[in-house]
Design a protein around this motif. Structure first.
Motif, PDB file in Angstrom:
ATOM      1  N   SER A   1       6.893  -0.065   2.041  1.00  0.00           N
ATOM      2  CA  SER A   1       5.842   0.796   2.590  1.00  0.00           C
ATOM      3  C   SER A   1       4.565   0.015   2.863  1.00  0.00           C
ATOM      4  O   SER A   1       3.765   0.414   3.719  1.00  0.00           O
ATOM      5  CB  SER A   1       5.548   1.952   1.632  1.00  0.00           C
TER       6      SER A   1
ATOM      7  N   ALA B   1       4.803  -2.504   6.518  1.00  0.00           N
ATOM      8  CA  ALA B   1       4.965  -1.985   7.881  1.00  0.00           C
ATOM      9  C   ALA B   1       4.136  -2.818   8.858  1.00  0.00           C
ATOM     10  O   ALA B   1       2.953  -3.062   8.644  1.00  0.00           O
ATOM     11  CB  ALA B   1       4.540  -0.526   7.936  1.00  0.00           C
TER      12      ALA B   1
ATOM     13  N   GLY C   1       9.636  -4.232   7.905  1.00  0.00           N
ATOM     14  CA  GLY C   1       9.424  -3.526   6.653  1.00  0.00           C
ATOM     15  C   GLY C   1      10.325  -3.933   5.512  1.00  0.00           C
ATOM     16  O   GLY C   1      10.406  -3.231   4.497  1.00  0.00           O
TER      17      GLY C   1
END
Length: 214
Positions: A132, A135, A157
């Motif tokens: 997370s 990205a 990611g």
């Protein structure tokens, strides 16, 4: 003679997964390949106690499962090398992270002796990665830990195989990487983190530090 491969003969995802990953040494071989390209001799050196024929068998099984790629380096080097396949990077990394987090609770205290480069990599790099926070990050990294080199990429990611020269280089002592992640308090962790050196474009370094919570 190597014993025949175990099969649980159960049609459930955990049993099927263990049919591939549950044999002794398998996860440790994959752990080594997270650090980048490895020759057969490199794997033997980092896995003391594994029999030569058993390492060859495990590598063949992982190739058959599509998790490991084998290739030949061109002349004049001409060496066989092993890497995680793209499927291996996608499927194996979350498993290794989960096992490592479980194993952290069973480690000997970090001040009882010198930390190995591998433990520095696992604690400082692998355990800190969160998709997370990665990205939009597309970069190749090199981590130099007490003379041992680890290489990988951050892409889409997730972690992947390093290709080409690194955009970001991290240089650190294993003890500092372990302490920065697992130290007893904020002051101890902060002091260790300040001793870790980052080199490269400022934006790329900032993105990598954020992705790995460093």
């Amino acid at each position: 003679m190597v014993a025949s491969r175990r099969n649980y003969n159960q049609n459930c995802p955990i049993a099927r997964g263990l049919d591939v990953l549950g044999e002794r040494w398998t996860l440790l071989i994959l752990r080594e390949l997270v650090g980048g390209v490895r020759r057969y001799g490199d794997l033997r050196a980092e896995l003391p106690g594994i029999a030569t024929n058993l390492l060859a068998e495990r590598l063949k099984e992982l190739q058959d499962a599509g998790l490991v790629d084998r290739s030949e380096l061109p002349a004049p080097i001409g060496r066989t090398v092993y890497t995680l396949s793209d499927l291996g990077w996608q499927r194996v990394l979350p498993i290794l992270q989960s096992v490592a987090w479980f194993g952290v609770d069973h480690l000997d205290p970090i001040d009882d002796g010198p930390a190995s480069p591998l433990n520095g990599f696992l604690a400082g790099i692998l355990l800190g990665f969160q998709s997370s926070r990665a990205a939009g990050v597309e970069t190749t990294c090199r981590v130099e830990i007490d003379g041992r080199r680890f290489e990988f990429a951050v892409t889409q990611g997730r972690l992947g195989a390093g290709r080409g020269e690194p955009a970001v280089t991290i240089t650190a002592a294993a003890a500092d990487l372990v302490t920065a992640r697992l130290g007893a308090d904020d002051a101890e962790r902060g002091a260790a983190l300040r001793r870790i050196k980052f080199h490269g474009d400022a934006l790329a370094v900032g993105a990598v530090r954020a992705a790995f919570a460093l």
